[in-house]
Design a protein around this motif. Sequence first.
Motif, PDB file in Angstrom:
ATOM      1  N   PHE A   1      -7.950  -5.756  10.005  1.00  0.00           N
ATOM      2  CA  PHE A   1      -7.462  -4.403   9.713  1.00  0.00           C
ATOM      3  C   PHE A   1      -7.335  -4.233   8.201  1.00  0.00           C
ATOM      4  O   PHE A   1      -6.772  -5.076   7.516  1.00  0.00           O
ATOM      5  CB  PHE A   1      -6.101  -4.169  10.377  1.00  0.00           C
ATOM      6  N   GLU A   2      -7.860  -3.134   7.693  1.00  0.00           N
ATOM      7  CA  GLU A   2      -7.816  -2.881   6.258  1.00  0.00           C
ATOM      8  C   GLU A   2      -7.300  -1.476   5.981  1.00  0.00           C
ATOM      9  O   GLU A   2      -7.759  -0.506   6.572  1.00  0.00           O
ATOM     10  CB  GLU A   2      -9.203  -3.048   5.627  1.00  0.00           C
ATOM     11  N   SER A   3      -6.325  -1.411   5.094  1.00  0.00           N
ATOM     12  CA  SER A   3      -5.793  -0.139   4.620  1.00  0.00           C
ATOM     13  C   SER A   3      -5.148  -0.414   3.269  1.00  0.00           C
ATOM     14  O   SER A   3      -4.414  -1.400   3.129  1.00  0.00           O
ATOM     15  CB  SER A   3      -4.774   0.434   5.608  1.00  0.00           C
ATOM     16  N   PRO A   4      -5.405   0.432   2.257  1.00  0.00           N
ATOM     17  CA  PRO A   4      -4.853   0.177   0.919  1.00  0.00           C
ATOM     18  C   PRO A   4      -3.330   0.020   0.943  1.00  0.00           C
ATOM     19  O   PRO A   4      -2.615   0.837   1.511  1.00  0.00           O
ATOM     20  CB  PRO A   4      -5.261   1.437   0.138  1.00  0.00           C
ATOM     21  N   GLY A   5      -2.857  -1.059   0.321  1.00  0.00           N
ATOM     22  CA  GLY A   5      -1.419  -1.286   0.215  1.00  0.00           C
ATOM     23  C   GLY A   5      -0.761  -1.827   1.463  1.00  0.00           C
ATOM     24  O   GLY A   5       0.462  -1.919   1.529  1.00  0.00           O
ATOM     25  N   VAL A   6      -1.569  -2.203   2.479  1.00  0.00           N
ATOM     26  CA  VAL A   6      -1.006  -2.645   3.758  1.00  0.00           C
ATOM     27  C   VAL A   6      -1.432  -4.073   4.068  1.00  0.00           C
ATOM     28  O   VAL A   6      -2.612  -4.421   3.945  1.00  0.00           O
ATOM     29  CB  VAL A   6      -1.448  -1.718   4.913  1.00  0.00           C
ATOM     30  N   SER A   7      -0.483  -4.900   4.478  1.00  0.00           N
ATOM     31  CA  SER A   7      -0.770  -6.265   4.919  1.00  0.00           C
ATOM     32  C   SER A   7      -0.033  -6.517   6.230  1.00  0.00           C
ATOM     33  O   SER A   7       1.164  -6.228   6.328  1.00  0.00           O
ATOM     34  CB  SER A   7      -0.302  -7.295   3.883  1.00  0.00           C
ATOM     35  N   ILE A   8      -0.743  -7.044   7.235  1.00  0.00           N
ATOM     36  CA  ILE A   8      -0.110  -7.406   8.495  1.00  0.00           C
ATOM     37  C   ILE A   8       0.270  -8.874   8.420  1.00  0.00           C
ATOM     38  O   ILE A   8      -0.588  -9.753   8.335  1.00  0.00           O
ATOM     39  CB  ILE A   8      -1.047  -7.124   9.682  1.00  0.00           C
TER      40      ILE A   8
END
Length: 347
Positions: free
Chosen positions: A112-119
């Motif tokens: 999963f990739e989204s700017p500013g996001v880490s799972i």
Amino acid sequence: MSESQPEKKVYPLDFSYLYGKPTCTGRFKQHCEDFRVEEQLDFELTGEGEHVCLWVKKVGENTDYLARQLAKFAGIAAKNVSYAGLKDRQAETYQWFSLYIPGKITPDFSSFESPGVSILKVIRHNKKLRTGCLSGNNFTITLREVSDKAQLQTVLDKVQHGVPNYFGNQRFGFDGHNVNAALQMFNGRKIKDRFKRGMYISAARSYLFNRIISQRIDDNLQASPMLGDCVQFVANRSFFPLPDLSEQTLQRLSTREVCLTAPLWGKGELTSSEDAQQYELDCLQDYNDLQAGLAKEGLKQERRPLLLIPEQFSYQWVDQATLTLSFYLPSGCYATSVIRELIEINI
């Protein structure tokens, strides 16, 4: 002006300060990393079940938008994604999301990739995470360009003993817009969006609560009980009106076995009594329309502590004009209630 567009009422957000309006200025949330929030659940996740829970770090991102992105990635409807708390966008937050995904296959969220996001963590649970299922939040906040270190230092030593437990002004919208929207809704304006309806109702209820606290501060009654004041057991949150002002009662208040509360308005009579009930009614005599609207919505009369005690409070001066402070607040309480007592905020 037509009946469909009633004149707007003014709902000032000039709630009183417990320690006087700050003369010290500073910058709050100059960077996302200056406002760090970490959720604390009030239960352990089971490790199995139909809901996939994600421990997520996000920086500069909207909670609801991210929930929709996670739903899209997992191939499920947006309504099947929930979160424990709605967090600020202009912040670094660590928070939980849950996705309803029955079966044994868990999507590979490492892609999963989204700017500013880490799972950071993926774990299953047997129930949906509902809004408010938190014990509280840990905050780490950096204030920059502090204008008067000595003045701020004085107030730092005071806020540890309590601040007004206000709902943050962001709840009311610019210039009290959300409270006005609630009044229009109570007067017949149709609001189909359930989220907006809930937001407006919450704004009206919170506004009445803040007004009572503000008046008690003006009257120097924020820590002094009245006969019939409704107090809450700190340990289990049950509440009852004070039958007397005996030495034993005052002792329970001073040791914080119980704490003073203010009403969250709903239908029926106030749970306070005697002098306190009359005081609360007098405080809200200019807001009968909001009271009637909230009662009509079917909300119950509830209570909320009048003062907020920041727990695990600590701070450190990085330099003469930069302060980092950390504290824990119970769920539903606002860090801005602490910050507003410390500095006049420059965003």
